[in-house]
Design a protein around this motif. Structure first.
Motif, PDB file in Angstrom:
ATOM      1  N   CYS A   3      20.468  46.922  35.200  1.00 52.44           N
ATOM      2  CA  CYS A   3      20.798  46.065  34.058  1.00 52.44           C
ATOM      3  C   CYS A   3      19.586  45.955  33.150  1.00 52.44           C
ATOM      4  O   CYS A   3      18.468  45.782  33.608  1.00 52.44           O
ATOM      5  N   LEU A   5      19.141  43.717  30.719  1.00 53.80           N
ATOM      6  CA  LEU A   5      18.920  42.398  30.133  1.00 53.80           C
ATOM      7  C   LEU A   5      17.489  41.914  30.409  1.00 53.80           C
ATOM      8  O   LEU A   5      17.002  42.029  31.528  1.00 53.80           O
ATOM      9  N   HIS A  29      27.384  37.730  29.718  1.00 52.28           N
ATOM     10  CA  HIS A  29      26.811  38.803  30.524  1.00 52.28           C
ATOM     11  C   HIS A  29      26.835  38.462  32.015  1.00 52.28           C
ATOM     12  O   HIS A  29      27.136  39.306  32.861  1.00 52.28           O
ATOM     13  N   CYS A  33      27.693  40.689  35.425  1.00 54.90           N
ATOM     14  CA  CYS A  33      26.520  41.336  36.024  1.00 54.90           C
ATOM     15  C   CYS A  33      26.062  40.624  37.294  1.00 54.90           C
ATOM     16  O   CYS A  33      25.516  39.523  37.254  1.00 54.90           O
ATOM     17  N   CYS A  36      22.125  40.039  37.576  1.00 60.18           N
ATOM     18  CA  CYS A  36      21.605  38.882  36.851  1.00 60.18           C
ATOM     19  C   CYS A  36      22.014  37.568  37.520  1.00 60.18           C
ATOM     20  O   CYS A  36      21.269  36.591  37.460  1.00 60.18           O
TER      21      CYS A  36
HETATM   22 ZN   LIG Z   1      22.401  41.765  34.009  1.00 64.76          ZN
END
Ligand SMILES: [Zn+2]
Lengths: 143, 189
Positions: A3, A5, A29, A33, A36
């Motif tokens: 990911c 982010l 998000h 995800c 995360c």
């Molecule tokens: Zn993420």
């Protein structure tokens, strides 16, 4: 597990310092995800421990009282110094220069009793030197 | 007995000794606690406490009654801690030949020793260890934010850095501390 982010946004989310638009984006998000969500869980645990005051509690050592005496002695206004005081100052500087921790011993102005008191708790090497100092003061003050 | 800053300043005007004594008793815990959590060493924390109060008493006469003492105590404490780190680093490099490896090893930690990390089971210990190893500015920002509960703006003011820098310092510090605590298995059920 790749990911992209910026995880800093998750810290900001918990701190409430995140920009409102970014907040909406991050919340969306997180729904999709897993990486995360895991990171956010860890950060929540971290924040819990970081904000836990009991993790920073310290007991105040008795030396703090000796520092107080030293500071108060330092602050006491000194008119003209007597010979005895000047000699003792020199002696104190010598001891300090030789690496002894005389910093915590209250200044002579507060009297020999205090020096003796604080010396009780001091290591033996310092005890010897300070006893000499007390004697020296007595000698000069007697004069 | 808790005496207000204003009362302390008023008393100080009349009786310096008494004023200073009250000031010391009011703020010694505040100063020592920051110094101890910053250095994680009793002797260093005591040295710092002494330095802070000597600095305070030196400028006490110029202090205006309309100001409160706490922000000033905070700033001096933070400055002394950050400068102390600098002095200490120089002292270490100077004594490198004397301290035959082991002390320096203690100071910088042993990153390759994976077995020793499992010894840190306790949250408080693990946290302290991680904080201790942070760079000075990150460490201070983290302590001011999380131990003292300061707002970012206040941290920026006290540390004399831009707001953005405070954010960056905190981001980095938390990331490092988290990695260290995960490694210690602190949050494993
Ligand atoms: Zn993420």
């Amino acid at each position: 597990m790749d990911c992209k982010l910026d995880k800093v946004l998750l810290q900001d989310l918990l701190e409430g310092t995140i920009d409102p638009v970014e907040k909406l984006f991050v919340e969306e998000h997180l729904k999709t995800c897993r990486e995360c969500r895991q990171e956010l869980t860890e950060l929540k645990l971290l924040f819990w421990d970081l904000f836990d005051k009991s993790n920073y509690e310290v007991s105040l050592p008795s030396e703090l009282d000796q520092i107080k005496d030293l500071i108060l002695a330092n602050a006491a206004e000194q008119p003209a110094k007597s010979t005895a005081e000047i000699i003792c100052d020199i002696q104190r500087q010598n001891i300090r220069a030789s690496g002894m921790f005389l910093d915590y011993v209250p200044g002579l102005k507060t009297g020999n009793m205090l020096v003796k008191e604080s010396v009780k708790a001091a290591p033996s090497a310092m005890l010897r030197i300070s006893k000499g100092l007390v004697k020296a003061t007595k000698f000069f003050l007697a004069k | 007995m808790d005496v207000s800053d204003a009362a302390i300043l008023k008393i100080y005007k009349k009786n310096k000794h008494q004023g200073l004594e009250l000031l010391y008793d009011r703020y010694k815990k505040y100063v020592y606690t920051i110094a101890y959590n910053y250095t994680h060493n009793k002797e260093d924390a005591l040295d710092l406490t002494q330095e802070v109060f000597i600095s305070i008493l030196k400028s006490m006469d110029n202090f205006k009654e309309e100001f409160s003492i706490l922000p000033w105590v905070k700033r001096i404490t933070v400055n002394k801690c950050l400068n102390f780190a600098r002095d200490k680093k120089e002292a270490v490099s100077l004594n490198q030949t004397v301290a035959a490896g082991s002390e320096i090893q203690d100071l910088i930690g042993a990153p390759n020793n994976t077995e020793s990390t499992t010894l840190y089971q306790d949250t408080r210990q693990s946290l302290a260890k991680a904080i201790k190893e942070l760079p000075p500015q990150e460490r201070m920002a983290l302590l001011l934010r999380h131990m003292k509960g300061m707002k970012y703006e206040e941290i920026a003011r006290i540390m004399n850095v831009p707001l953005g820098t405070v954010k960056t310092l905190l981001h980095r510090a938390r990331k490092t501390v988290k990695v260290s605590m995960v490694k210690d298995g602190i949050w494993e059920g």
